[in-house]
Design an enzyme around this catalytic site. Structure first.
Site, PDB file in Angstrom:
ATOM      1  N   CYS A   1      72.781  76.388  33.592  1.00  0.00           N
ATOM      2  CA  CYS A   1      73.083  74.987  33.848  1.00  0.00           C
ATOM      3  C   CYS A   1      73.243  74.770  35.343  1.00  0.00           C
ATOM      4  O   CYS A   1      74.121  75.384  35.965  1.00  0.00           O
ATOM      5  CB  CYS A   1      74.364  74.562  33.131  1.00  0.00           C
ATOM      6  SG  CYS A   1      74.791  72.846  33.447  1.00  0.00           S
TER       7      CYS A   1
ATOM      8  N   HIS B   1      74.323  74.301  20.260  1.00  0.00           N
ATOM      9  CA  HIS B   1      73.659  74.873  21.433  1.00  0.00           C
ATOM     10  C   HIS B   1      74.730  75.108  22.497  1.00  0.00           C
ATOM     11  O   HIS B   1      75.134  74.179  23.199  1.00  0.00           O
ATOM     12  CB  HIS B   1      72.600  73.879  21.936  1.00  0.00           C
ATOM     13  CG  HIS B   1      71.763  74.383  23.064  1.00  0.00           C
ATOM     14  ND1 HIS B   1      70.393  74.468  22.985  1.00  0.00           N
ATOM     15  CD2 HIS B   1      72.088  74.813  24.319  1.00  0.00           C
ATOM     16  CE1 HIS B   1      69.910  74.919  24.140  1.00  0.00           C
ATOM     17  NE2 HIS B   1      70.925  75.138  24.960  1.00  0.00           N
TER      18      HIS B   1
ATOM     19  N   HIS C   1      76.436  77.091  25.859  1.00  0.00           N
ATOM     20  CA  HIS C   1      76.266  77.872  27.075  1.00  0.00           C
ATOM     21  C   HIS C   1      77.496  78.759  27.240  1.00  0.00           C
ATOM     22  O   HIS C   1      78.590  78.414  26.797  1.00  0.00           O
ATOM     23  CB  HIS C   1      76.095  76.963  28.283  1.00  0.00           C
ATOM     24  CG  HIS C   1      74.718  76.396  28.403  1.00  0.00           C
ATOM     25  ND1 HIS C   1      74.160  76.032  29.604  1.00  0.00           N
ATOM     26  CD2 HIS C   1      73.772  76.125  27.463  1.00  0.00           C
ATOM     27  CE1 HIS C   1      72.930  75.568  29.405  1.00  0.00           C
ATOM     28  NE2 HIS C   1      72.688  75.604  28.120  1.00  0.00           N
TER      29      HIS C   1
ATOM     30  N   ASP D   1      63.665  76.304  27.296  1.00  0.00           N
ATOM     31  CA  ASP D   1      64.897  76.024  28.035  1.00  0.00           C
ATOM     32  C   ASP D   1      65.196  77.139  29.032  1.00  0.00           C
ATOM     33  O   ASP D   1      65.739  76.893  30.108  1.00  0.00           O
ATOM     34  CB  ASP D   1      66.047  75.868  27.044  1.00  0.00           C
ATOM     35  CG  ASP D   1      67.319  75.337  27.687  1.00  0.00           C
ATOM     36  OD1 ASP D   1      67.230  74.709  28.752  1.00  0.00           O
ATOM     37  OD2 ASP D   1      68.404  75.547  27.128  1.00  0.00           O
TER      38      ASP D   1
END
Length: 310
Positions: A250, A217, A219, A28
């Site tokens: 992102c 998960h 951010h 990722d």
């Protein structure tokens, strides 16, 4: 590096005794880099992460090279990791073709990536939510028939850049449907980093899925990743996704600062007396090394503090 004995370990009641960190930096994180990292550097990164004590390291993604050119070397990378014993190396597979490529290399842990919202399903998968779940069904079935475990990622669980707030009941419903395809665990993604602790608790309360099968998960777009993680731990979650050095971000939110940094997570968990098996100093050294390969400093505050970058 940190002085001996720091952070002090002072546990809080109601937390799990140990947390399994699902390290996503190699997949990722690197897939969001503008430049393509050489395969040998990726392999070295995974080896260094394992050397720091991480035992679940998401290695790469078997997507079409045109979609994610940064991970087009999956077939070349996986053989370089065969010497890692006792380390789980899951990979992302978007469809049956990706699954077949992974299985041919002996991969036995895969993940599929879905969306809780129609807008992101259309943008990311060019399908509706229903169509994407229909696409995943044979992938999950085939993986399980081959003896592989399957993780389901669910994105946009706390907010969507096009739709705004996402109803908790909507997320819980899609989560249950994805889990029921046969996923062994489900990772709830705060894709644009807008979650807050109360929202985390509300969603976890609404889920009809065993908490030991749930991962989170987060951010850190608005600086809430650690507080959201702590709220999830207090609800019984014991699997947390994180990215070494805070790699990744992102593209749908301005000022997004990427994934929760593994070092920041480990610092907090060490201070809470929660076991991770991770050597923070070795992990920090790994992220400093990786930052040098990328030509920029790590965004992780813990990495900067421990390496005297600030």
């Amino acid at each position: 590096m940190t002085a001996a004995g720091l952070p002090m370990s002072l546990p809080l009641a109601g937390l799990p005794r140990s947390v399994r960190i699902h390290e996503v930096g190699a997949r990722d994180g690197l897939q969001n880099e503008k430049a393509t990292v050489p395969t040998a550097v990726k392999a070295e990164f995974v080896h260094r992460l394992a050397g720091a004590g991480l035992r679940t390291i998401e290695a790469t993604s078997f997507v079409h090279p045109a979609w994610v050119p940064q991970l087009a070397d999956a077939e070349q990378l996986m053989p370089l990791l065969e010497d890692l014993r006792g380390v789980r190396l899951p990979v992302l597979v978007p469809n049956e073709r990706g699954l077949d490529r992974a299985l041919a290399l002996g991969v036995r842990e895969v993940a599929v990536f879905g969306s809780a919202t129609e807008s992101f399903a259309k943008a990311n998968l060019n399908r509706t939510v229903d169509e994407s779940l229909a696409m995943f069904e044979p992938v999950v079935a085939k993986a399980r028939a081959a003896g592989a475990t399957v993780r389901g990622y669910l994105s946009m669980c706390f907010g969507d850049p096009w739709e705004g707030p996402v109803p908790v009941a909507q997320v819980a419903g899609v989560a249950r449907r994805l889990f029921d395809l046969g996923c062994d665990e489900l990772s709830l993604g705060d894709t644009i980093g807008v979650a807050t602790p109360g929202h985390v608790v509300a969603l976890l309360d609404a889920l009809d899925i065993p908490v030991d099968r749930i991962a989170v998960h987060f951010h850190d777009t608005y600086g809430q990743a650690l507080s959201n993680t702590l709220a999830a731990l207090q609800q019984g979650v014991s699997i947390v996704d994180a990215s070494a050095g805070g790699l990744g971000g992102c593209p749908y939110a301005k000022s997004a600062t990427g994934n929760l940094a593994t070092e920041d997570l480990v610092w907090m968990l060490d201070g809470l007396g929660v076991e991770t098996g991770v050597d923070l100093n070795r992990l920090t050294a790994t992220s400093v090394w990786m930052a040098e390969q990328l030509g920029r400093p790590s965004p992780s505050r813990t990495v900067r503090a421990l390496s005297h970058e600030e």
